[in-house]
Design an enzyme around this catalytic site. Sequence first.
Site, mmCIF file in Angstrom:
data_model
loop_
_atom_site.group_PDB
_atom_site.id
_atom_site.type_symbol
_atom_site.label_atom_id
_atom_site.label_comp_id
_atom_site.label_asym_id
_atom_site.label_seq_id
_atom_site.Cartn_x
_atom_site.Cartn_y
_atom_site.Cartn_z
ATOM 1 N N LYS A 82 0.761 -1.125 0.023
ATOM 2 C CA LYS A 82 -0.047 0.044 0.089
ATOM 3 C C LYS A 82 0.807 1.179 -0.029
ATOM 4 C CE LYS A 82 -0.778 0.190 5.096
ATOM 5 N NZ LYS A 82 -0.025 1.756 5.284
ATOM 6 N N ASP A 83 2.177 1.096 0.353
ATOM 7 C CA ASP A 83 2.943 2.183 0.371
ATOM 8 C C ASP A 83 3.566 2.496 -1.150
ATOM 9 O OD1 ASP A 83 2.760 2.724 3.059
ATOM 10 O OD2 ASP A 83 4.445 1.689 3.539
ATOM 11 N N ARG A 130 -7.643 8.843 3.102
ATOM 12 C CA ARG A 130 -8.830 7.896 2.765
ATOM 13 C C ARG A 130 -9.717 7.369 3.926
ATOM 14 N NH1 ARG A 130 -8.776 2.678 3.803
ATOM 15 N NH2 ARG A 130 -6.418 2.539 4.564
ATOM 16 N N ARG A 131 -9.140 7.187 4.954
ATOM 17 C CA ARG A 131 -9.782 6.805 6.309
ATOM 18 C C ARG A 131 -10.483 8.047 6.704
ATOM 19 N NH1 ARG A 131 -4.698 3.710 8.460
ATOM 20 N NH2 ARG A 131 -4.959 1.750 7.546
ATOM 21 N N ARG A 148 0.367 10.192 13.815
ATOM 22 C CA ARG A 148 1.575 9.839 13.245
ATOM 23 C C ARG A 148 2.098 8.835 14.171
ATOM 24 N NH1 ARG A 148 4.379 12.249 9.384
ATOM 25 N NH2 ARG A 148 5.490 10.055 9.411
ATOM 26 N N ARG A 154 1.159 4.596 17.664
ATOM 27 C CA ARG A 154 -0.274 4.967 17.725
ATOM 28 C C ARG A 154 -1.306 4.504 18.589
ATOM 29 N NH1 ARG A 154 -1.025 4.102 11.353
ATOM 30 N NH2 ARG A 154 0.954 3.049 11.263
ATOM 31 N N CYS A 241 -0.179 8.643 -4.535
ATOM 32 C CA CYS A 241 -0.856 8.528 -3.034
ATOM 33 C C CYS A 241 -1.123 10.024 -2.563
ATOM 34 C CB CYS A 241 0.492 8.034 -2.264
ATOM 35 S SG CYS A 241 1.179 6.573 -2.636
#
Length: 315
Positions: A82-83, A130-131, A148, A154, A241
Amino acid sequence: MPDVVKIGTRGSQLALWQARWVQSAIRLRNPSLLIEIVTVKTLGDKILDTPLAMVGGKGLFVKEIEEALMDGRVDLAVHSLKDMPADIPAGLCIGPIPQRENPHDVLISKSGRTLAQLPDGARIGTSSLRRAAQLLHIRPDVAILPLRGNLDTRIRKLETEDIDAIVLAAAGLKRLGLANTITEYLDSSIMLPAVGQGALCLELRKDDARTAEVVAGLNHSETQAVVRGERAFLNRLEGGCQIPIAAHGAVNNGRFCLQGLVANLDGSVIVRDKFSGPVAESAKVGITLAERLLSMGAKEILDELKANEHAPTQR
């Protein structure tokens, strides 16, 4: 066969887990091979006091590792797929794709409440546009707080800061043995995941036949077809991205089924659709779905966000 294979990776706990998993998988097939792990600090790891949305650019978590790959300091790069930006640098290629972990997002809340049960005005931490867009679409009353840090950081911030819940990828939590912290798995009708989420990316030099031979047995053909379709969707949208784009593909009854969406930043507008086709034509399905979304209004969202010189970055 090479005497030594050097694997390049970020130094986070999750990235090292992923690299060690690949190291073990290679060693099972090549027990006499020496496999070293080389940690590389990326720009995304260095900038910790700024929300990703303010950093901009592509490849925040892969560029420096790709540079090490290109100049020969490492032979193989292990990334979270995904990165990966849509475009791969000249001379490099995506190699085998191992079997994917759960691709969905999850909610972890202090109170044990689900997303629907969180009170009005609940504070939800996420670094992902996106979230955030999808959360605001279904719960416009909540407040989104930038979050972050590595996965364990997190989770710790949920306890130490004024946050009611956080949204993370299921895959990372499961890989690190933290699935017990999950309050709720978010259904794709609520939260479509990032392109490639839950899958690993093995990147290597195109002309390195020896390393390609070493890793060839790690490929999972169904996962490879699914993420090929998702990445074709991303590439056709030319989103990189930079914007809230999501997609989730799966093979059902021998066909590749893909859901995708494009959203504006506050989630007030979401363009969403699905399309299916033969598994062997997953890339074509991805392109077709992207074109459908563009014709349904996604082009206007993309144009507006790209016009912003500070186009934000998601993970």
